[in-house]
Design a protein around this motif. Structure first.
Motif, PDB file in Angstrom:
ATOM      1  N   PRO A  33       3.841   5.419  12.161  1.00  0.00           N
ATOM      2  CA  PRO A  33       4.778   6.550  12.206  1.00  0.00           C
ATOM      3  C   PRO A  33       6.092   6.208  12.913  1.00  0.00           C
ATOM      4  O   PRO A  33       7.147   6.682  12.505  1.00  0.00           O
ATOM      5  CB  PRO A  33       4.009   7.629  12.975  1.00  0.00           C
ATOM      6  N   GLU A  34       6.023   5.382  13.929  1.00  0.00           N
ATOM      7  CA  GLU A  34       7.238   5.006  14.660  1.00  0.00           C
ATOM      8  C   GLU A  34       8.225   4.263  13.759  1.00  0.00           C
ATOM      9  O   GLU A  34       9.436   4.463  13.849  1.00  0.00           O
ATOM     10  CB  GLU A  34       6.883   4.135  15.878  1.00  0.00           C
ATOM     11  N   ALA A  36       8.286   4.473  10.380  1.00  0.00           N
ATOM     12  CA  ALA A  36       8.748   5.441   9.386  1.00  0.00           C
ATOM     13  C   ALA A  36       9.862   6.309   9.975  1.00  0.00           C
ATOM     14  O   ALA A  36      10.868   6.586   9.311  1.00  0.00           O
ATOM     15  CB  ALA A  36       7.581   6.306   8.914  1.00  0.00           C
ATOM     16  N   LEU A  37       9.708   6.717  11.225  1.00  0.00           N
ATOM     17  CA  LEU A  37      10.728   7.522  11.901  1.00  0.00           C
ATOM     18  C   LEU A  37      12.019   6.725  12.072  1.00  0.00           C
ATOM     19  O   LEU A  37      13.112   7.237  11.825  1.00  0.00           O
ATOM     20  CB  LEU A  37      10.214   8.002  13.263  1.00  0.00           C
ATOM     21  N   GLU A  38      11.890   5.469  12.475  1.00  0.00           N
ATOM     22  CA  GLU A  38      13.078   4.626  12.647  1.00  0.00           C
ATOM     23  C   GLU A  38      13.826   4.468  11.318  1.00  0.00           C
ATOM     24  O   GLU A  38      15.061   4.498  11.276  1.00  0.00           O
ATOM     25  CB  GLU A  38      12.667   3.256  13.189  1.00  0.00           C
ATOM     26  N   MET A  39      13.082   4.294  10.235  1.00  0.00           N
ATOM     27  CA  MET A  39      13.689   4.162   8.914  1.00  0.00           C
ATOM     28  C   MET A  39      14.439   5.444   8.547  1.00  0.00           C
ATOM     29  O   MET A  39      15.575   5.397   8.068  1.00  0.00           O
ATOM     30  CB  MET A  39      12.604   3.842   7.879  1.00  0.00           C
ATOM     31  N   ALA A  40      13.813   6.588   8.771  1.00  0.00           N
ATOM     32  CA  ALA A  40      14.449   7.872   8.458  1.00  0.00           C
ATOM     33  C   ALA A  40      15.700   8.089   9.306  1.00  0.00           C
ATOM     34  O   ALA A  40      16.733   8.545   8.802  1.00  0.00           O
ATOM     35  CB  ALA A  40      13.453   9.009   8.666  1.00  0.00           C
ATOM     36  N   GLU A  41      15.619   7.756  10.584  1.00  0.00           N
ATOM     37  CA  GLU A  41      16.774   7.919  11.468  1.00  0.00           C
ATOM     38  C   GLU A  41      17.936   7.039  11.025  1.00  0.00           C
ATOM     39  O   GLU A  41      19.087   7.477  11.021  1.00  0.00           O
ATOM     40  CB  GLU A  41      16.396   7.599  12.913  1.00  0.00           C
ATOM     41  N   VAL A  56      15.999  13.454   5.019  1.00  0.00           N
ATOM     42  CA  VAL A  56      15.328  12.186   4.698  1.00  0.00           C
ATOM     43  C   VAL A  56      13.829  12.384   4.850  1.00  0.00           C
ATOM     44  O   VAL A  56      13.369  12.896   5.870  1.00  0.00           O
ATOM     45  CB  VAL A  56      15.779  11.048   5.642  1.00  0.00           C
ATOM     46  N   THR A  57      13.082  11.960   3.838  1.00  0.00           N
ATOM     47  CA  THR A  57      11.626  11.980   3.906  1.00  0.00           C
ATOM     48  C   THR A  57      11.107  10.578   3.681  1.00  0.00           C
ATOM     49  O   THR A  57      11.564   9.875   2.767  1.00  0.00           O
ATOM     50  CB  THR A  57      11.020  12.914   2.836  1.00  0.00           C
ATOM     51  N   VAL A  58      10.155  10.180   4.510  1.00  0.00           N
ATOM     52  CA  VAL A  58       9.436   8.916   4.316  1.00  0.00           C
ATOM     53  C   VAL A  58       7.994   9.285   4.003  1.00  0.00           C
ATOM     54  O   VAL A  58       7.377  10.086   4.726  1.00  0.00           O
ATOM     55  CB  VAL A  58       9.502   8.011   5.568  1.00  0.00           C
ATOM     56  N   VAL A  59       7.484   8.724   2.897  1.00  0.00           N
ATOM     57  CA  VAL A  59       6.097   8.972   2.495  1.00  0.00           C
ATOM     58  C   VAL A  59       5.305   7.670   2.591  1.00  0.00           C
ATOM     59  O   VAL A  59       5.868   6.576   2.566  1.00  0.00           O
ATOM     60  CB  VAL A  59       5.999   9.530   1.056  1.00  0.00           C
ATOM     61  N   ASP A  60       3.984   7.808   2.698  1.00  0.00           N
ATOM     62  CA  ASP A  60       3.143   6.621   2.667  1.00  0.00           C
ATOM     63  C   ASP A  60       2.966   6.190   1.210  1.00  0.00           C
ATOM     64  O   ASP A  60       3.519   6.804   0.294  1.00  0.00           O
ATOM     65  CB  ASP A  60       1.805   6.853   3.378  1.00  0.00           C
ATOM     66  N   ARG A  61       2.191   5.150   0.989  1.00  0.00           N
ATOM     67  CA  ARG A  61       2.037   4.603  -0.360  1.00  0.00           C
ATOM     68  C   ARG A  61       1.364   5.574  -1.322  1.00  0.00           C
ATOM     69  O   ARG A  61       1.430   5.398  -2.532  1.00  0.00           O
ATOM     70  CB  ARG A  61       1.310   3.264  -0.317  1.00  0.00           C
ATOM     71  N   SER A  62       0.743   6.627  -0.810  1.00  0.00           N
ATOM     72  CA  SER A  62       0.113   7.644  -1.653  1.00  0.00           C
ATOM     73  C   SER A  62       1.025   8.848  -1.883  1.00  0.00           C
ATOM     74  O   SER A  62       0.627   9.806  -2.530  1.00  0.00           O
ATOM     75  CB  SER A  62      -1.195   8.122  -1.005  1.00  0.00           C
ATOM     76  N   ILE A 134       3.416  -2.242  -1.950  1.00  0.00           N
ATOM     77  CA  ILE A 134       4.092  -0.999  -1.595  1.00  0.00           C
ATOM     78  C   ILE A 134       3.466  -0.445  -0.312  1.00  0.00           C
ATOM     79  O   ILE A 134       2.251  -0.316  -0.220  1.00  0.00           O
ATOM     80  CB  ILE A 134       3.976   0.031  -2.730  1.00  0.00           C
ATOM     81  N   VAL A 135       4.322  -0.120   0.659  1.00  0.00           N
ATOM     82  CA  VAL A 135       3.839   0.484   1.898  1.00  0.00           C
ATOM     83  C   VAL A 135       4.382   1.891   2.098  1.00  0.00           C
ATOM     84  O   VAL A 135       4.002   2.576   3.039  1.00  0.00           O
ATOM     85  CB  VAL A 135       4.164  -0.391   3.141  1.00  0.00           C
ATOM     86  N   GLY A 136       5.265   2.323   1.209  1.00  0.00           N
ATOM     87  CA  GLY A 136       5.798   3.668   1.337  1.00  0.00           C
ATOM     88  C   GLY A 136       6.979   3.896   0.421  1.00  0.00           C
ATOM     89  O   GLY A 136       7.288   3.088  -0.452  1.00  0.00           O
ATOM     90  N   GLY A 137       7.630   5.020   0.667  1.00  0.00           N
ATOM     91  CA  GLY A 137       8.830   5.373  -0.075  1.00  0.00           C
ATOM     92  C   GLY A 137       9.746   6.172   0.825  1.00  0.00           C
ATOM     93  O   GLY A 137       9.307   6.774   1.807  1.00  0.00           O
ATOM     94  N   ILE A 138      11.025   6.149   0.494  1.00  0.00           N
ATOM     95  CA  ILE A 138      12.008   6.920   1.255  1.00  0.00           C
ATOM     96  C   ILE A 138      12.859   7.701   0.271  1.00  0.00           C
ATOM     97  O   ILE A 138      13.250   7.179  -0.774  1.00  0.00           O
ATOM     98  CB  ILE A 138      12.872   6.010   2.167  1.00  0.00           C
ATOM     99  N   GLY A 139      13.111   8.954   0.615  1.00  0.00           N
ATOM    100  CA  GLY A 139      13.957   9.808  -0.208  1.00  0.00           C
ATOM    101  C   GLY A 139      15.053  10.416   0.629  1.00  0.00           C
ATOM    102  O   GLY A 139      14.796  10.879   1.744  1.00  0.00           O
TER     103      GLY A 139
END
Length: 166
Positions: A33-34, A36-41, A56-62, A134-139
């Protein structure tokens, strides 16, 4: 002749099983989560520095949200659109900008636009680890155009790229 064909097919069908793990479980990498938060920030800050108020939303691989950030003056729509862009990117394993082109009216994949969650509109990117998994996605949503949402999403990925490139 039938025996030769059957033996050949059997041999080819055995290859995946020969290298497959016998475990009944599947292992997968998930962003902390840390991270993912850094990526969103980083994505939000990049857009803010360009004068855009975004979500900004970061999702997991699912496709399950890990982080959502909304800048203080971002529109009400940015939660839904940023989440759906991130979900769409991981679901179809491609950027939403590429999917927008592939699903234009009259193209074979145009029906994807009829799915309730799919949003083929730039701003959603897949996040890969170094080995290509794939480890996630960002929108990102809220910049004046989908191409600018893409720039901010990529900045988010770039902020953590050195730590997921193993």
């Amino acid at each position: 002749m039938k025996t030769l064909i059957a033996a050949t097919l059997f041999a080819f069908c055995q290859v995946p099983f020969a290298v497959a793990d016998d475990s009944p479980f599947v292992s997968e990498e998930v962003l902390k989560p840390e991270l993912a938060l850094e990526m969103a920030e980083a994505a939000m800050t990049t857009c803010r520095d360009q004068g855009y108020q975004v979500g900004v939303t970061v999702v997991d691989r699912s496709g399950i949200p890990q982080v959502f950030l909304r800048d203080r003056f971002a529109g009400l729509h940015v939660y839904e659109t940023s989440r759906r862009k991130a979900w769409t990117a991981v679901s179809f394993r491609t950027s939403t900008s590429e999917l927008a082109v592939a699903t234009e009216p009259g193209k074979p994949s145009a029906g994807i636009r009829q799915l309730s969650e799919a949003l083929p509109l730039g701003g959603g990117l897949v996040v890969y680890q170094g080995n290509g998994s794939i480890v996630g996605g960002i929108g990102v949503s809220g910049a004046p155009g989908p191409d600018l949402d893409d720039v901010c999403a990529q900045a988010g990925i770039d902020a953590i790229a050195d730590r997921i490139a193993f």
